[in-house]
Design a protein around this motif. Structure first.
Motif, short mmCIF file in Angstrom:
data_model
loop_
_atom_site.label_atom_id
_atom_site.label_comp_id
_atom_site.label_asym_id
_atom_site.label_seq_id
_atom_site.Cartn_x
_atom_site.Cartn_y
_atom_site.Cartn_z
N ALA A 189 0.83 -1.21 0.00
CA ALA A 189 0.00 0.00 0.00
C ALA A 189 0.86 1.25 0.00
O ALA A 189 0.59 2.22 -0.72
CB ALA A 189 -0.93 -0.01 1.21
N ALA A 190 1.91 1.25 0.80
CA ALA A 190 2.81 2.41 0.87
C ALA A 190 3.56 2.59 -0.45
O ALA A 190 3.66 3.70 -0.98
CB ALA A 190 3.79 2.24 2.03
N GLN A 191 4.11 1.50 -0.97
CA GLN A 191 4.87 1.56 -2.22
C GLN A 191 4.01 2.08 -3.37
O GLN A 191 4.41 2.99 -4.11
CB GLN A 191 5.40 0.16 -2.57
CG GLN A 191 5.93 -0.02 -3.98
CD GLN A 191 7.28 0.60 -4.22
OE1 GLN A 191 8.00 0.90 -3.26
NE2 GLN A 191 7.66 0.78 -5.47
N ALA A 192 2.82 1.52 -3.51
CA ALA A 192 1.94 1.91 -4.62
C ALA A 192 1.47 3.36 -4.48
O ALA A 192 1.40 4.10 -5.47
CB ALA A 192 0.74 0.97 -4.68
N SER A 193 1.17 3.77 -3.25
CA SER A 193 0.67 5.13 -3.03
C SER A 193 1.75 6.17 -3.30
O SER A 193 1.47 7.26 -3.82
CB SER A 193 0.15 5.27 -1.60
OG SER A 193 -0.99 4.47 -1.40
N LEU A 194 2.98 5.86 -2.96
CA LEU A 194 4.08 6.79 -3.23
C LEU A 194 4.41 6.86 -4.71
O LEU A 194 4.83 7.90 -5.22
CB LEU A 194 5.32 6.37 -2.43
CG LEU A 194 5.29 6.68 -0.93
CD1 LEU A 194 6.38 5.93 -0.20
CD2 LEU A 194 5.43 8.19 -0.70
N TYR A 195 4.20 5.76 -5.42
CA TYR A 195 4.59 5.71 -6.83
C TYR A 195 3.70 6.61 -7.69
O TYR A 195 4.20 7.33 -8.56
CB TYR A 195 4.51 4.27 -7.33
CG TYR A 195 4.94 4.09 -8.76
CD1 TYR A 195 6.26 4.31 -9.15
CD2 TYR A 195 4.02 3.69 -9.73
CE1 TYR A 195 6.66 4.14 -10.46
CE2 TYR A 195 4.41 3.52 -11.06
CZ TYR A 195 5.73 3.75 -11.41
OH TYR A 195 6.12 3.58 -12.72
#
Length: 579
Positions: free
Chosen positions: A506-512
């Motif tokens: 969730a963190a990785q995708a949201s930052l991307y």
């Protein structure tokens, strides 16, 4: 401590392995067997297929029934494309819309009754922004009973109380089966298969409810993101995970307000003044953004308003809401002394999760439910077909089962490295080898509290980066200090591992994705605008050389054309006189 665990290991060989016994899984197994009765089909479930998955025993209605005379596949495909801000590969949606009426008729033959009018035709209700797709189910609590009878009739092998932990892959990357552990004895099971269908539901225990109860979630709490985690570790691509699931719910009860049931009777979402502020109660990120805005305004809280309706109408709504899907809802209101006829019912916003059933975040699949890993399929709430719901799980489960059976009938059983089983056994049983440490419920609470603190929308870059660092610390605890004192705690430990994987994703995708899109679902405070020039695309996340990597993927050409003005229809949900 080790006396509580069985050290055995059993190997089973099958043609088609279906993991998950909720809605999509049983239908996938059924259709695989019907496609080729000679195949050996196994249905694996960590609980009991008779009463498992997000629907437990059943549901009170179909949210997305495409019934001739009410809607066409083209109309439905357009609606879902618009609801998802245009970020849709239409082929899977169109295939669903073209097949789902056939599935409704089949379910009707199973003995699952749908509401019909005086002429005996299906009686659909309008809730969506554009079309009419909601079909009530007065005896929807019979769904799993009817489905289970069909599975037994086809002599499909059911393995209850086995929790899948990792997928097996061959040297050429093709799927080769799965590894599972018994949730009562910790016995290991190796399932070799030609094709595997993941039907393991949403990541429902990702965020922490406002109540603080670990299992007081909007989604079925046993759906802890295991399928998302397994697909990720097998190298499959996951799509648009930044498009969270966030829903309106009854405050403190943490169940849905069910506006799709109450709305056609005249109920609606209202502010504290009793006034309607959104034109459509159909869930979308844009609708949830308006809901959030109203909560933060001087006109909050937000309520479900039924007290303007005739008492007989309210009684009819209660019969559906309190007797079919969630009997506990009636008991909740009774204990509080709350009467729909007298007062509005306070609502709130759910914790975050992954669920294509209510948004668009899932394992990337095509119109045949194929993932990016050969031989691996996904269906139901964990697959990327947006706004799937229960009927989508049935329909796409059927599509997956039929295609997987066709492939399994043409290939040999893949070989895999037996060392993978040994390594997985070490990983899974590590918490049982410790005499002391952190129990799974404590590690889960910490993980999910961090999700709320740092990943909950509106999203802020610096907060999400801090969240990543804190989650990395939790992973160290998981790998070094997590303890399981019995097989049940071992199951919870494995679920915590999946929850942590989903939090990292969730963190990785949201930052991307450096823009805001899908209303509240991906509202980035420091990137407040939509950026179609750079981000009108899917984002895919996958595991590459042990690392989490994101990339863009172009949207496939539309089957049903969407005008640019139409694409923004869901951004105009606010009732104008409430602006």
């Amino acid at each position: 401590m080790e006396d509580n665990f069985v050290e055995g290991l059993t190997e089973v060989t099958c043609d088609v392995l279906v993991i998950g016994g909720g809605t999509a899984g049983p239908m996938a197994a059924l259709k695989a067997k019907q496609r080729n009765p000679e195949l050996n089909v196994v249905l694996l479930e960590k609980a009991n297929v008779k009463r498992s998955g997000a629907i437990s025993m059943g549901m009170d209605g179909l949210n997305n029934a495409v019934v001739p005379g009410y809607a066409t596949p083209e109309q439905y495909t357009k609606e879902i494309t618009i609801a998802n801000d245009g970020i849709v590969d239409q082929a899977p949606v169109f295939k669903y819309a073209s097949r789902c009426f056939e599935i409704i008729e089949e379910l009707d033959r199973f003995g699952i009754r749908f509401q019909k009018n005086a002429n005996g035709d299906f009686d659909l209700k309008k809730v969506h922004h554009l079309g009419t797709y909601v079909l009530p189910m007065p005896n929807g609590d019979t769904v799993k009973k009817a489905l289970y009878r069909q599975i037994r009739r086809e002599r499909i092998l059911i393995s209850n109380r086995f929790m899948a932990t990792r997928l097996l892959t061959a040297k050429d990357g093709r799927i080769a089966g799965a590894i599972a552990v018994n949730t009562r004895s910790a016995e290991f099971l190796v399932l070799r298969a030609k094709t595997v269908i993941l039907c393991m539901g949403a990541a429902g225990r990702l965020g922490l409810p406002h109540s603080g109860y670990l299992f007081g979630t909007y989604e079925n709490p046993t759906n802890s993101g295991d399928g998302y985690s397994m697909a990720y570790h097998a190298g499959a691509a996951l799509a648009n995970l930044e498009c969270y699931q966030i829903n309106p719910l009854i405050k403190d009860y943490n169940g849905p307000a069910c506006a799709y049931v109450a709305g056609p009777f005249g109920a609606y979402t209202a502010n504290s003044e009793g006034k309607r502020f959104i034109e459509s109660d159909y869930w979308s990120g844009q609708m949830m953004q308006e809901f959030y805005n109203e909560l933060q305004s001087g006109k909050g809280p937000v309520f479900l308003k039924l007290n303007h309706l005739h008492p007989d109408t309210v009684g009819e709504i209660e019969q559906i809401l309190h007797k079919v899907e969630r009997p506990s809802r009636g008991r909740f209101h009774q204990a509080r002394g709350t009467d729909y006829r007298e007062v509005m019912i306070e609502m709130h916003i759910s914790e975050i999760g992954f669920c294509s059933g209510h948004s668009a975040s899932g394992v990337f699949v095509d119109e045949f439910a194929r993932t990016t890993v050969p031989g691996l399929y996904a269906a139901g709430d964990m697959a990327s077909v947006p706004h799937n719901y229960m009927l989508g799980a049935f329909t796409n489960g059927a599509i997956a089962g039929e295609h997987a059976a066709g492939v399994a009938g043409e290939i040999d059983l893949p070989e895999f490295d037996s060392e993978l089983v040994s390594l997985e056994r070490q990983r899974v049983l590590a918490p049982t080898r410790r005499d002391d440490g952190i129990p799974p419920n404590q590690l889960e609470y910490k993980t999910r509290r961090l999700v709320n603190d740092y990943l909950q929308p509106p999203k802020v870059t610096a907060k999400m980066q801090i969240g990543q660092a804190r989650l990395a610390e939790v992973r160290e605890d998981l790998e070094r200090a997590l303890v399981a004192r019995n097989p049940h705690e071992l199951m919870r430990s494995l679920e915590v591992s999946s929850i942590l994987d989903c939090a990292d994703m969730a963190a990785q995708a949201s930052l991307y994705r450096t823009e805001s899109r899908w209303g509240l679902y991906h509202n980035r405070v420091d990137y407040p605008d939509k950026d179609d020039d750079n981000w009108f695309c899917h984002t895919l996340l996958r595991k590459v050389d042990g690392r989490m990597v994101s990339e863009k993927r172009a949207i496939e050409p539309y089957i049903v054309p969407i005008e640019h003005e139409e694409r923004t229809a869901y951004e105009r949900l606010r009732v104008s006189n409430q602006a």
